[in-house]
Design an enzyme around this catalytic site. Structure first.
Site, short mmCIF file in Angstrom:
data_model
loop_
_atom_site.label_atom_id
_atom_site.label_comp_id
_atom_site.label_asym_id
_atom_site.label_seq_id
_atom_site.Cartn_x
_atom_site.Cartn_y
_atom_site.Cartn_z
N SER A 1 68.40 53.99 -12.43
CA SER A 1 67.36 54.61 -11.60
C SER A 1 66.98 55.99 -12.15
O SER A 1 66.47 56.10 -13.24
CB SER A 1 67.83 54.67 -10.15
OG SER A 1 66.79 55.05 -9.30
N ASP B 1 59.81 57.16 -11.24
CA ASP B 1 61.08 57.34 -11.93
C ASP B 1 61.28 56.24 -12.98
O ASP B 1 60.44 55.34 -13.09
CB ASP B 1 62.23 57.41 -10.92
CG ASP B 1 62.51 56.10 -10.22
OD1 ASP B 1 61.63 55.22 -10.21
OD2 ASP B 1 63.61 55.95 -9.65
#
Length: 566
Positions: free
Chosen positions: A140, A295
């Site tokens: 992530s 992201d």
């Protein structure tokens, strides 16, 4: 030390690992940190620092975890299948191929995306291809030294606690070298046990996102600066923006292409200003209406908007509030707001959703932190044939979703909705900052802040556990000079209000919540994916200055609460 020596003597396939092991010879602390535990597998799957050892992400820990998953699937069904995606991080593609090779060697069909793919496209593929599980190789928004993989169930949600525990039991029964079956990736493709996911699946995903648009007209006058933060968002986000009419998109050149080293944003998290710095510098030159950032695995989305002579970063809570008001308001005006609409958010998200939801007649459901719990609520609605009641799910940590086509947060969907919203207000001569001011004037100045306290290494985990145990044993009677009028322990599933205990209906979780006499709120929670304790602070006042002052007092109190150095 015994395990270290075993790894040192083993003929490792990855020379990087062998070199690292030789380099730490005679360094007990370095050896201990890599081998004192097995990398934990939980509801978030795996996540850890890249490197050699049982407490690191490498081909052997990935293979072992995947063998455990394969054993679980083969015990629970015939001819199981798994969808696999991966992001731009170092060794992500390698780990995806290694996982596929383990699955294939165990008779489990692996459906693999042939290109870098956002996490939401993995959740979508699990459901579209009717797979029994999913793996997305990603860490992530963690720094470059991390990698991991998120594990998904057949419903497209991240695995439940029960499924994670069962998989973990299978993993723990394995020897990392002797008990793992593995097949070469190309051999698996020839045998038909490794299949590449067709581009039509991605097209179908984008069709689903597009069907969630709010405005009927194209957003053909909006100017956007976009950064995928060297991750997976570039293709999907630019495609969906073109479909809604946003043609003027300027990419941040240093962050446009995949780069697992994240050289211009060491912490590629759109929640923090440093990650958006290159985008802000470019925005100062080209003057867009909006700076958009996703992201690395494109499940989170952060923004900055034109404000005065510069650009203001919007918080995750603010964007969630704006989206709720925009979606509910526009759909109500168009006559497309369902009966008994539902918003799902988390216990750590802003209380400002409550009065806005009430204004539009939207039911607000609170769940534990983690988008899988929002996905669970969508699934419950689907079981009752009421999935159309769901209009929005959001987390304060920049995760948003407006439809049930996936069961995880979706940065592609969020990018589309935010651009629609920015265009809607631009036609009224307003920015999103102006729109947020209007909501504050109407509903009160709710302010939220997040404090992170990092505890690295073996001692850090022990320190985190000791802090939580201390707070659990002796609850504070006041915080920042305000009396604690109620507290909740989600681990023990109890709420204490005015001396009386009552049960909590949510699943057990290592979270402590304190309600203050002035309406403020403090929540303490160890991160499930990083070596951190997070403190969520909430305050409400009649003016921005008063609210900011309350948050400042709570920040100072948070440090004292954990008894750590500021």
């Amino acid at each position: 030390m015994t395990e270290y020596e075993r790894w040192l003597a083993y003929p490792l396939e990855d020379e990087d690992l062998a070199e690292e092991l030789r380099a730490i010879a005679g360094k007990p602390a370095e050896i201990s940190d890599r081998f004192y535990q097995n990398l934990a597998f939980g509801t978030g799957g795996l996540r850890g620092i890249l490197g050699a050892g049982t407490n690191r992400m490498n081909i052997y820990t990935v293979r072992k975890a995947t063998q455990g998953l394969a054993n679980y699937l083969n015990k629970h069904g015939e001819k199981p299948s798994v969808a696999i995606a991966y992001d731009s991080r170092n060794k992500s593609e390698l780990f995806a191929r290694e996982a596929a090779g383990v699955l294939a060697a165990n008779g489990v069909t692996a459906h693999v995306y042939p290109w870098l793919s956002p996490t939401p496209t993995l959740s979508y593929a699990v459901r579209r291809l009717k797979c029994d599980a999913g793996i997305c190789v990603t860490a992530s928004h963690n720094p470059a030294k991390y990698n991991g993989y998120k594990a998904y169930g057949a419903d497209g949600c991240q695995v439940t606690a029960e499924m994670a525990d069962d998989i973990l039991n299978e993993i723990n029964a394995l020897d990392i070298f002797a008990d793992v079956r593995h097949m070469d990736f190309e051999t698996g493709k020839q045998n038909g046990l490794i299949c590449m996911i067709d581009e039509r699946v991605l097209d179908s995903f984008l069709d689903e996102v597009y069907s969630r648009r709010v405005l009927a007209e194209p957003c053909d006058g909006l100017k956007v600066v976009y950064t995928p933060l060297n991750g997976t968002g570039r293709v999907c986000v630019t495609r969906i923006l073109r479909r809604i009419g946003v043609r003027d998109v300027v990419m941040v050149p240093e962050q446009e292409m995949p780069d697992g080293n994240f050289t211009t944003c060491p912490y590629p998290n759109p929640e923090i200003r440093e990650a958006l710095q290159k985008g802000l510098e470019l925005s100062a030159q080209v003057q867009p209406d909006l700076l958009l950032a996703t992201d690395p695995d494109c499940d989170r989305c952060g923004i900055a908007v034109r404000h005065g002579d510069g650009f203001r970063l919007m918080t995750g809570n603010e964007v969630g509030i704006l989206l709720l008001d925009f979606i509910a308001g526009r759909r109500q005006a168009h006559g497309t707001l369902p009966e008994k609409p539902v918003l799902v958010t988390t216990i750590v998200s802003t209380d400002m959703v409550d009065p806005i939801a009430a204004h539009y007649g939207v039911e607000c459901i609170r769940v534990l932190t983690g988008f899988k719990y929002i996905g669970d609520q969508i699934a419950l609605l689907e079981e009752k044939g009421e999935e159309n009641r769901f209009i929005l799910g959001f987390e304060e940590s920049y995760g948003y979703l407006s439809g049930g086509y996936v069961r995880d947060k979706d940065g592609v969907d969020a990018s589309m909705l935010i651009c629609e919203m920015a265009w809607y207000y631009k036609r009224q001569g307003k920015t999103l900052a102006d729109a947020m001011k209007g909501l504050y004037r109407t509903y009160g100045y709710y302010q939220n802040a997040l404090e992170n306290f990092t505890f690295e290494g073996e001692d850090g985990m022990k320190q985190m556990a000791a802090i939580m145990e201390g707070l659990r044993r002796t609850a504070p009677k006041e915080i920042a000079g305000f009396r604690v009028v109620g507290h909740s322990d989600y681990q023990r599933s109890i709420r204490v209000q005015e001396g009386a205990e009552e049960p909590l209906s949510l699943p057990r979780s290592n979270v402590l919540e304190y309600r203050l006499e002035n309406g403020g709120k403090v929540i303490v929670r160890p991160s499930g994916t990083e070596p951190k304790i997070k403190i969520y602070l909430s305050a409400r006042a009649d003016s921005r200055a008063e609210s900011d002052a309350l948050i400042a007092r709570l920040r100072d109190a948070g440090t004292r609460l954990l008894r750590v150095e500021a």
